[in-house]
Design a protein around this motif. Structure first.
Motif, PDB file in Angstrom:
ATOM      1  N   TRP A  24     -51.289 -30.055 166.156  1.00 17.42           N
ATOM      2  CA  TRP A  24     -52.429 -29.151 166.059  1.00 17.42           C
ATOM      3  C   TRP A  24     -52.562 -28.623 164.640  1.00 17.42           C
ATOM      4  CZ3 TRP A  24     -49.295 -29.749 170.167  1.00 17.42           C
ATOM      5  CH2 TRP A  24     -49.902 -29.979 171.408  1.00 17.42           C
ATOM      6  N   TYR A  69     -57.520 -27.914 166.110  1.00 18.25           N
ATOM      7  CA  TYR A  69     -57.892 -29.299 166.435  1.00 18.25           C
ATOM      8  C   TYR A  69     -56.605 -30.072 166.710  1.00 18.25           C
ATOM      9  CZ  TYR A  69     -62.884 -29.391 165.143  1.00 18.25           C
ATOM     10  OH  TYR A  69     -64.246 -29.208 165.102  1.00 18.25           O
ATOM     11  N   CYS A  70     -56.660 -30.944 167.693  1.00 22.29           N
ATOM     12  CA  CYS A  70     -55.529 -31.813 167.989  1.00 22.29           C
ATOM     13  C   CYS A  70     -55.787 -33.159 167.315  1.00 22.29           C
ATOM     14  CB  CYS A  70     -55.364 -31.991 169.496  1.00 22.29           C
ATOM     15  SG  CYS A  70     -53.909 -32.939 169.977  1.00 22.29           S
ATOM     16  N   SER A 103     -58.783 -34.320 169.806  1.00 22.53           N
ATOM     17  CA  SER A 103     -59.509 -33.320 170.584  1.00 22.53           C
ATOM     18  C   SER A 103     -59.918 -32.183 169.667  1.00 22.53           C
ATOM     19  CB  SER A 103     -58.622 -32.775 171.717  1.00 22.53           C
ATOM     20  OG  SER A 103     -59.316 -31.804 172.471  1.00 22.53           O
ATOM     21  N   GLU A 104     -61.200 -31.804 169.740  1.00 20.18           N
ATOM     22  CA  GLU A 104     -61.670 -30.679 168.945  1.00 20.18           C
ATOM     23  C   GLU A 104     -61.318 -29.361 169.640  1.00 20.18           C
ATOM     24  OE1 GLU A 104     -65.808 -31.106 168.180  1.00 20.18           O
ATOM     25  OE2 GLU A 104     -65.576 -32.900 166.926  1.00 20.18           O
ATOM     26  N   SER A 105     -61.408 -28.267 168.896  1.00 23.70           N
ATOM     27  CA  SER A 105     -61.113 -26.946 169.448  1.00 23.70           C
ATOM     28  C   SER A 105     -62.165 -25.953 169.005  1.00 23.70           C
ATOM     29  CB  SER A 105     -59.730 -26.469 168.965  1.00 23.70           C
ATOM     30  OG  SER A 105     -59.500 -25.122 169.338  1.00 23.70           O
TER      31      SER A 105
END
Length: 587
Positions: A24, A69-70, A103-105
């Motif tokens: 992350w 963000y991952c 993956s977005e955050s």
């Protein structure tokens, strides 16, 4: 695989190797044509470098990364020019050649840092984010390590781990049960276990002479920093043992844990203190021995002079000597007086005597006591010039001692004497077998109805049960009860007498505990046990003020899981299946 290395394992010796990391985004910063990203996973943080001059498109993509963000990154390990000695990977960085957003955050509701800007409520609501913080993660890693050490230790002592059921019958003696309706048995309910007490006793009857379990337990009681509605016990039971056998074995286990986890050597043999001595000296059955201020009873010095009615009518007068605090101001002393008058403490007032460094004496009761009496008080208290004496009185000795204990702990906190890196452990023994309940207006079991009376006191059971001592023991560390247990009654007739003293009719005793009474007819061995609170043990080792931060998904002080929004209402269909109706009585 998504990664070839973790974010905490690369060192300067890995320079030149090509690796893939995943984790992350902790933070990112753009400096001219360079973008630096700190990538975090459970194992640590590694700095990533994106160079616009080398790959402008890749750098542009890196500039769009947001917090949390991952991502997955591949690149070459390189020596850092500006090294960071605060992290294990601070001598290297990754020159990124490939970036993949997994993956977005959205923007997190608080910063995922050791010192976060999130309050307790918001962190509990987003606990899955809070668990990414190093401080919380380390607590759970400590919990895991302690659990492994405990299992290995008990296995080495021939204990066998046995799981007992979670859905059991209700035994409403003590704390309130959580109850679970049975769909297949309308109008009937299971209870969640407050402990596996009777079940582990049955295992002793079964011949499993050394049992343990890392057991989930449930109590519907008011909450505080060291309580949760669901908690975990290191639950143990042994057959063919005496009290000293149990104390010796689990003292060894505690010694093993402190040495392995904190590098602390406990004494070869821990202090054992009777309940009556603990109450007399510290006003608590879980005394904090990291500092002094032991109670001194002052009835012979201050009562009966005919000059101060408050003390002359008191059933107990006790004081503590606070070293070096004679310079406390009137404002500070007024604050202490207000403190002891709070409803949580319940004292009516506070008397102080300042033995000043210059030899003069100043007291809140100067007009009632002569200099000679105050000098006798100084000698009785063992006070020196520069010390402050604080005194409480009341009409019930143990109630006043409890209030004085609260004041003692407050002074320990104010003076920084309760060092979380110092550990003082002891056993409290010889508890009263019974205690009086004003709410129930009857005797209650101090621990539970299955505790063995001290054999010397069994003749007192019929006429003076309040004088009977229990073969019970608590393990206390730094003023916190970490565990407790007792020898158990294994004689059916003595168990029936215990139920009778507690107000059980034979029918009620058989209805609630018939399975145990019947089991005792088949050769029950002498047995004893102990349970440590795993949550409390971990919190003491970690130096926490609350057990919540060593539990993955805790409840708040109202017993709610604000993340899951539980407890909640059932829909109509579920209620119909259970054949239940909800009728809330408004008070």
């Amino acid at each position: 695989m998504y990664r070839s290395k973790t974010c905490g394992e690369l060192r300067l010796s890995d320079a030149g190797s090509v690796v893939t990391l995943a984790g992350w985004v902790q933070r990112s910063r753009k400096m001219g044509g360079m973008t630096f990203v700190d990538l975090r996973d459970r194992y640590g943080i590694t700095q990533l470098v994106f160079n616009e001059a080398v790959d402008a498109a890749l750098c542009e993509r890196a500039n769009k990364l947001g917090r949390e963000y991952c991502i997955q990154v591949s690149g070459t390990v390189s020596e850092r020019e500006s090294k960071n000695k605060n992290i294990a990977t601070g001598e290297i960085e990754i020159i990124a050649s490939e970036l993949n957003v997994l993956s977005e955050s959205v923007t997190p509701p608080f910063t995922i840092e050791d010192n976060t800007d999130g309050g307790d409520d918001i962190r509990m609501k987003y606990r899955y984010l809070d668990l990414r913080r190093n401080a919380v993660r380390r607590n759970l890693e400590l919990r895991h390590r302690m659990t492994i050490l405990i299992r290995n230790f008990l296995d080495s002592k021939d204990f066998i781990e046995v799981e007992t059921p979670i859905l059991i019958g209700s035994t409403p003696e003590g704390a309130r049960d959580f109850v679970v309706p049975s769909r297949m048995n309308p109008g009937q309910f299971y209870a969640l276990p407050q402990s596996p007490q009777t079940l582990k006793q049955l295992l002793m009857v079964s011949g499993f002479d050394r049992y343990f379990q890392i057991a989930k337990c449930f109590r519907d009681e008011d909450l505080r920093a060291d309580r949760q509605p669901e908690f975990t016990q290191i639950d143990c039971e042994m057959s063919f043992v005496e009290q000293d056998d149990v104390i010796g074995l689990f003292e060894d286990m505690a010694r093993h844990l402190f040495k392995e986890v904190r590098g602390v050597e406990l004494p070869a043999k821990l202090t054992q203190m009777t309940w009556h001595e603990a109450m007399r000296r510290f006003g608590s059955d879980k005394p904090d021995l990291r500092f002094g201020m032991e109670f001194v009873e002052l009835m012979d010095v201050l009562k009966g002079t005919g000059t101060f009615a408050v003390f002359d009518s008191a059933e107990y007068i006790g004081g503590i000597c606070v070293p070096g605090c004679a310079d406390y101001t009137r404002k500070q002393l007024d604050q202490l007086t207000d403190f002891v008058k709070r409803p949580q403490v319940g004292a009516k007032g506070l008397v102080y005597v300042k033995y000043n460094a210059d030899g003069t004496v100043k007291s809140s009761v100067d007009k009632f006591y002569s200099p000679e009496v105050l000098q006798a008080l100084k000698e009785k208290m063992g006070a020196a010039d520069g010390d402050l004496v604080l005194i409480l009185s009341g009409d019930k000795a143990n109630k006043t001692r409890t209030q004085l204990c609260t004041l003692r702990l407050e002074m320990g906190d104010r003076l920084g004497l309760r060092d979380k890196d110092k550990f003082e452990c002891l056993w409290i023994i010889d508890f009263p077998l019974f205690e009086w309940s004003d709410e129930e207006q009857r005797l209650m079991a101090t621990h539970h109805p299955f505790t063995m009376p001290n054999p010397d006191d069994i003749p007192l059971l019929d006429e003076h049960p309040d004088r009977v001592r229990a073969k019970a023991y608590d393990f206390v560390c730094n003023g916190i009860e970490l565990g407790g247990g007792s020898l158990r009654i294994h004689d059916g007739k003595l168990q029936e007498k215990m139920f009778r003293i507690l107000g059980f009719t034979p029918e009620r005793a058989m209805a609630q505990f018939g399975f145990l009474i019947n089991a005792f007819k088949y050769g029950a061995p002498p047995h004893a046990g102990l349970a440590f609170g795993l949550d409390r043990f971990v919190s003491v080792m970690a130096g926490l003020d609350s057990i919540r931060d060593c539990i993955a998904f805790p409840k708040n002080n109202s017993g709610r899981d604000v993340m899951l929004d539980a407890p909640g209402e059932l829909d109509v269909k579920q209620l119909e299946e259970l054949q239940l109706k909800v009728d809330i009585h408004q008070e």
